[in-house]
Design an enzyme around this catalytic site. Structure first.
Site, PDB file in Angstrom:
ATOM      1  N   HIS A  15       0.814  -1.212   0.000  1.00 28.60           N
ATOM      2  CA  HIS A  15       0.000   0.000   0.000  1.00 28.60           C
ATOM      3  C   HIS A  15       0.849   1.263   0.000  1.00 28.60           C
ATOM      4  O   HIS A  15       0.415   2.301  -0.488  1.00 28.60           O
ATOM      5  CB  HIS A  15      -1.021  -0.045   1.130  1.00 28.60           C
TER       6      HIS A  15
ATOM      7  N   ARG B 185     -10.554   3.437  -2.719  1.00 32.21           N
ATOM      8  CA  ARG B 185     -10.200   2.654  -1.528  1.00 32.21           C
ATOM      9  C   ARG B 185     -10.658   3.430  -0.290  1.00 32.21           C
ATOM     10  O   ARG B 185      -9.889   4.192   0.298  1.00 32.21           O
ATOM     11  CB  ARG B 185      -8.689   2.421  -1.478  1.00 32.21           C
TER      12      ARG B 185
ATOM     13  N   ARG C  15     -15.288   1.103  -2.938  1.00 32.17           N
ATOM     14  CA  ARG C  15     -15.081  -0.193  -2.288  1.00 32.17           C
ATOM     15  C   ARG C  15     -15.310  -0.024  -0.800  1.00 32.17           C
ATOM     16  O   ARG C  15     -14.769   0.905  -0.190  1.00 32.17           O
ATOM     17  CB  ARG C  15     -13.648  -0.681  -2.546  1.00 32.17           C
TER      18      ARG C  15
ATOM     19  N   GLU D  40     -10.282 -11.526  -5.722  1.00 24.09           N
ATOM     20  CA  GLU D  40      -8.886 -11.411  -5.288  1.00 24.09           C
ATOM     21  C   GLU D  40      -8.467 -12.568  -4.380  1.00 24.09           C
ATOM     22  O   GLU D  40      -7.360 -12.588  -3.857  1.00 24.09           O
ATOM     23  CB  GLU D  40      -8.623 -10.060  -4.632  1.00 24.09           C
TER      24      GLU D  40
ATOM     25  N   ASN E  29      -3.443  -7.647  -7.079  1.00 26.37           N
ATOM     26  CA  ASN E  29      -2.429  -7.544  -6.019  1.00 26.37           C
ATOM     27  C   ASN E  29      -2.629  -8.671  -5.009  1.00 26.37           C
ATOM     28  O   ASN E  29      -1.683  -9.357  -4.620  1.00 26.37           O
ATOM     29  CB  ASN E  29      -2.540  -6.200  -5.292  1.00 26.37           C
ATOM     30  N   ASP E  30      -3.880  -8.846  -4.598  1.00 26.11           N
ATOM     31  CA  ASP E  30      -4.152  -9.918  -3.645  1.00 26.11           C
ATOM     32  C   ASP E  30      -4.281 -11.269  -4.340  1.00 26.11           C
ATOM     33  O   ASP E  30      -3.888 -12.288  -3.788  1.00 26.11           O
ATOM     34  CB  ASP E  30      -5.422  -9.599  -2.838  1.00 26.11           C
TER      35      ASP E  30
ATOM     36  N   ARG F 232       2.723  -9.721  -0.300  1.00 25.15           N
ATOM     37  CA  ARG F 232       2.980  -8.619  -1.236  1.00 25.15           C
ATOM     38  C   ARG F 232       3.886  -7.530  -0.676  1.00 25.15           C
ATOM     39  O   ARG F 232       4.407  -6.702  -1.423  1.00 25.15           O
ATOM     40  CB  ARG F 232       1.653  -8.030  -1.732  1.00 25.15           C
TER      41      ARG F 232
ATOM     42  N   CYS G 271      -8.769  -3.845 -11.148  1.00 20.63           N
ATOM     43  CA  CYS G 271      -8.293  -2.641 -10.458  1.00 20.63           C
ATOM     44  C   CYS G 271      -6.973  -2.896  -9.730  1.00 20.63           C
ATOM     45  O   CYS G 271      -6.464  -2.024  -9.048  1.00 20.63           O
ATOM     46  CB  CYS G 271      -9.347  -2.119  -9.494  1.00 20.63           C
TER      47      CYS G 271
HETATM   48  C1  PEP Z   1      -5.919  -5.709  -5.210  1.00 22.37           C
HETATM   49  O1  PEP Z   1      -5.780  -6.515  -4.295  1.00 22.37           O
HETATM   50  O2  PEP Z   1      -5.484  -5.900  -6.373  1.00 22.37           O
HETATM   51  C2  PEP Z   1      -6.591  -4.424  -4.970  1.00 22.37           C
HETATM   52  C3  PEP Z   1      -6.873  -3.604  -5.952  1.00 22.37           C
HETATM   53  O3  PEP Z   1      -6.879  -4.090  -3.666  1.00 22.37           O
HETATM   54  P1  PEP Z   1      -5.774  -3.578  -2.613  1.00 22.37           P
HETATM   55  O4  PEP Z   1      -4.505  -3.297  -3.385  1.00 22.37           O
HETATM   56  O5  PEP Z   1      -6.288  -2.355  -1.963  1.00 22.37           O
HETATM   57  O6  PEP Z   1      -5.642  -4.732  -1.683  1.00 22.37           O
HETATM   58 MG    MG Z   2      -6.912  -6.245  -2.494  1.00 24.77          MG
END
Ligand code: PEP
Ligand code: MG
Length: 582
Positions: free
Chosen positions: A192, A299, A335, A434, A457-458, A468, A505
């Site tokens: 993040h 977010r 979200r 995710e 990402n997740d 991550r 996203c």
């Molecule tokens: C993701 O996990 O790809 C996502 C967009 O959410 P975040 O990065 O906030 O976990």
């Molecule tokens: Mg995520």
């Protein structure tokens, strides 16, 4: 001269001075009795500490007015008022006169008691003030203990921040006009911190492992956030080379910005939706400047993190309304909060979670706290009359969670109706895909959702078992891994079979190297850091859907991430001979 290489996390080139940001934990607060003859002196010590803290705060407040947002400046104004408050000062003195204990203890003890009381209060304004009490007591303590207090909100010069790690909440409150680049030992491209750095346009190199050991305060640094390179105390000729790099980078940026208002359309006429991700309402104003068609991911948890606690309904309503109004009827996907993992709120810290990323996070957190969840849903519903809002649920792992979340949404609607508060008739409800279980059961989820948004990402983190934010294993987090490509294909196909759209996203959506592959896999909508849109659009306009489909087909037959990455790279060089790396 030293050369360090880390994970390129946010593009941009900057040369400047290092500011080492190391946690300065207070030593244990001492507790001892003050002899009678020193009582007067101890009271004077308190007066001096208050005076010095006031002088410090006044300076910071003046600077905040010049350099930061009104909201941030107001925080310091409130601290000045609290410190001046005779009631607060009298309480300190009364306690001292009663106990004759040392002043550090008195300050710490009273602050602890006030904070506890305030947090338990039913009055939201009172609850919000607990963070301020914490802050002024820390400021007083640093005066009394003669400990230098380090805070990124108080920077008075341009710096490159070097830290072991920086919390998302610290990024939100730092003086962003002074932080010109960020370097950390920990973290990865989709952490993040990286996401926020990109959102704010701050160059960042993360996962440097030993930056805080190799770099000293005041060192001259050259940072290239696009390549992950950092030079420490460079020689003159290196500085010259660096300037040329920066000029090249700026030229490329200008070139891609020049096409930002052209349609995102492939050579064979397919129109693509390119949306922006945002973290704070202020970003909404800028996304149109980068050619975003809407907001694909807001977010919302960052609203909570900025203030260190859950936001009240009214504050959320204001924030969502600001974003919706800025977008003037274009879609805004909010979200619901993704608290947990590395986004911790002190009031909701789950005790001793051994695996926070597999624990009390996102929709699990919201479903466990119905009042908090419904407060957010009501705020979104009420704001919906100001634009085109969609709701997105994070970290859904199965249909039960989705049904439960939808149930709370219906309850929130009923509550709004009972209060006479209007909301939009039809609001689309989407699911973030995710978690691997959601990807595998996407056909079932599609029956209960209006759209999917793939959070790579997740999805990559959980599918490949790669934290991550952990730089040691970050090399394994590959979006071209055959497992990821197969899952993406499955999610998109099952969405289409279920009659809904598949958006993305996660950070992969904003990676120019992945654009063609994702189009070939059939992705309908992309959402990314606003700054990435012009470059992705440039690529979209260079390629054809037919070629993209062939690329995706070939990649789906690939046996390793390396093979697929090489395939995509050579395809890009052939079909899209633009200079991509920035
Ligand atoms: C993701 O996990 O790809 C996502 C967009 O959410 P975040 O990065 O906030 O976990
Ligand atoms: Mg995520």
């Amino acid at each position: 001269m030293k050369r360090l290489t880390g994970i390129p996390a946010s593009p941009g080139i900057y040369a400047g001075k290092a500011f080492l940001f190391l946690e300065s934990e207070y030593p244990d607060i001492p507790r001892f009795s003050i002899p009678k003859r020193q009582i007067g002196e101890e009271l004077k010590r308190l007066d001096r500490a208050i005076e010095e803290a006031m002088a410090e705060l006044t300076l910071i407040h003046e600077r905040a007015i010049r350099e930061m947002s009104r909201e941030q400046a107001d925080i310091f104004a409130a601290h000045i008022m609290m410190l001046e408050d005779p009631d607060f000062q009298d309480q300190l003195k009364a306690r001292f006169n009663e106990t004759h204990l040392n002043m550090e203890w008195i300050v710490w003890d009273l602050a602890r008691e006030l904070v506890q009381k305030m947090r338990a209060s039913p009055d939201p304004v009172f609850r919000e003030r607990s963070a301020d009490i914490n802050d002024i007591s820390r400021r007083l303590l640093s005066q009394l203990l003669c400990v230098k207090r380090v805070s990124l909100a108080e920077l008075d010069r341009d710096v490159i921040v070097v830290a072991h790690d920086i919390l998302p909440s610290e990024v939100l409150t730092m003086n962003r006009s002074r932080v010109k680049a960020v370097l950390t030992d920990e973290g990865g491209r989709t952490s993040h911190l990286a996401i926020l750095a990109r959102a704010f346009g701050i160059p960042a190199v993360l996962g440097l492992a030993a930056a805080t050991r190799e770099i000293s305060d005041g060192d001259t640094l050259m940072v290239n956030g696009g390549t992950g390179e950092v030079l420490v105390n460079p020689a003159k000729q290196e500085l010259e080379g660096f300037k040329k790099e920066r000029m090249k980078y700026n030229k490329r940026l200008e070139e891609s910005m020049s096409g930002k208002n052209l349609p995102a359309e492939t050579r064979d006429g397919m129109r693509i939706v390119l949306n922006a991700n945002i973290e704070i309402p202020e970003e909404a104003e800028q996304v149109r400047n980068f050619g975003a068609q809407g907001i694909g991911l807001y977010r919302s948890e960052f609203l909570f993190l900025t203030q260190g606690q859950a936001a009240e309904e009214e504050r959320q309503y204001q924030a969502y309304t600001t974003v919706l109004k800025a977008l003037e009827g274009r879609p805004v996907t909010i979200r619901t909060v993704d608290i947990g993992g590395d986004k911790i709120l002190p009031d909701f810290r789950a005790a001793d979670e051994r695996n926070p990323l597999l624990g009390w996070r996102a929709i699990r957190f919201s479903l466990a706290l119905p009042e908090l969840f419904k407060t957010q849903l009501r705020a979104i519903l009420r704001s919906s009359v100001n634009g085109n809002v969609k709701i997105l649920f994070p970290l859904i792992s199965g249909v039960e969670e989705l049904e439960q979340a939808r149930g709370f949404l219906e309850e929130a609607k009923a509550e709004c109706r009972a209060r006479g508060q209007p909301y939009a008739e039809h609001i689309e409800v989407g699911v973030m895909i995710e978690v691997p279980s959601a990807a595998v059961t996407a056909d079932i989820l599609a029956e209960h959702a209006d759209f999917f948004s793939i959070g790579t990402n997740d999805l990559i983190q959980y599918t490949l078992a790669v934290d991550r934010g952990n730089e040691r294993v970050n090399y394994l987090a590959r979006s071209t891994h055959p497992a990821i490509l197969r899952l993406l294909k499955r999610i998109i196909d099952l969405a289409h079979q279920g009659g809904i759209k598949a958006a993305m996203c996660g950070e992969m959506a904003g990676d120019p190297g992945s654009t063609a592959l994702l189009l070939g896999l059939g992705l309908d909508e992309f959402s990314m850091a606003a700054q990435a849109i012009p470059q992705v659009k440039r690529i979209v306009r260079e390629i054809s859907m037919e070629d993209c489909r062939k690329l995706a087909e070939e990649a789906l037959g690939g046996k390793s991430w390396k093979q697929n990455a090489a395939l995509v790279e050579s395809w890009m060089a052939e079909h899209c001979p633009l200079e991509l790396a920035v």
